[in-house]
Scaffold this active site. Structure first.
Site, short mmCIF file in Angstrom:
data_model
loop_
_atom_site.label_atom_id
_atom_site.label_comp_id
_atom_site.label_asym_id
_atom_site.label_seq_id
_atom_site.Cartn_x
_atom_site.Cartn_y
_atom_site.Cartn_z
N CYS A 1 -57.63 17.24 -10.31
CA CYS A 1 -56.31 17.66 -9.84
C CYS A 1 -55.75 18.65 -10.86
O CYS A 1 -55.65 18.32 -12.05
CB CYS A 1 -55.43 16.41 -9.76
SG CYS A 1 -53.70 16.73 -9.39
N CYS B 1 -55.21 24.28 -6.57
CA CYS B 1 -54.97 22.87 -6.27
C CYS B 1 -56.20 22.41 -5.49
O CYS B 1 -56.69 23.14 -4.61
CB CYS B 1 -53.71 22.73 -5.41
SG CYS B 1 -53.53 21.15 -4.56
#
Ligand code: DGL
Length: 222
Positions: A76, A183
């Protein structure tokens, strides 16, 4: 436990990190993996740093105590930018993080417009600002996305439904020659981005940090 069979831990706020897991499994087919998805606290991309830090500690602690992981991938960009430094200070286990693939994008397309899609939290972090400061970013357009990760998470089984949002985001930037996916959720929207540019009969190059992270993991494990 035999170090060779100890698993590698991977976590994300949601399903985005599965795109990283896919790459890690491709490069390390003989390793065992444990994936934690922090769905109860998804999304991270609009939370405070202190909240995200608590979550990354909790998930790392669980991967280390419950699963005895030999390495952890923070799959992440948001969690990496907020918390990986603290994790590395606290634990001796190696941590691999995700960072927007700005370097390869700007090296490959130095003179044309490149769009970086990222979460609002990632964009505010010192680590991210340090990364930007290493490059000439005069052709880089940074577009923080409030709810693109949530849209993808909610439609992970039918990501085509997110196409209207991709169209809305990219229409003002159809002159871009490169897109950086900052992302891990956005990696699942890659076919939609390709379709958007294909519909305009335009070429686009798309960059993500997944392969780089998987390669770092492989190097670390020797
Ligand atoms: N997958 C996470 C990232 O790479 C963000 C999703 C979220 O907002 O939780 O930044």
């Amino acid at each position: 436990m035999n170090p060779n069979t100890r698993p590698i831990g991977i976590f994300d706020s949601g399903t985005g990190g599965l795109s990283v897991l896919r790459e890690c499994k491709r490069l390390l087919p003989n390793e065992n993996f444990v994936y934690l998805c922090d769905r109860e606290f998804f999304p991270y991309g609009n939370k405070s740093n202190s909240f995200i830090k608590k979550r990354v500690f909790a998930l790392s602690e669980r991967l280390l105590t419950e699963y005895d992981c030999k390495a952890i991938v923070v799959a992440c960009n948001t969690a990496t930018n907020v918390g990986i430094q603290m994790l590395r200070e606290k634990y001796s286990t190696p941590f691999v993080g995700l960072e927007p693939a700005i370097k390869p994008a700007l090296e490959e397309i130095p003179k044309e417009k490149v769009v970086l899609l990222t979460t609002p939290v990632t964009m505010r972090q010192e680590k991210f600002k340090n990364l930007l400061s290493k490059f000439d970013i005069s052709n880089l357009v940074i577009l923080p996305q409030k709810d693109l990760a949530s849209q993808i998470e909610d439609n992970i089984d039918d990501v085509d439904k997110v196409y209207p949002q991709i169209e809305e985001i990219l229409t003002p930037h159809s002159d871009a020659k490169g897109i950086v996916l900052g992302c891990t959720h956005y990696v699942f929207a890659k076919p939609l981005i390709e379709k958007f540019f294909e519909n305009l009969s335009k070429q686009i190059k798309i960059f993500d940090g997944n392969e780089g992270a998987a390669r770092r993991l492989k190097d670390l494990l020797g």
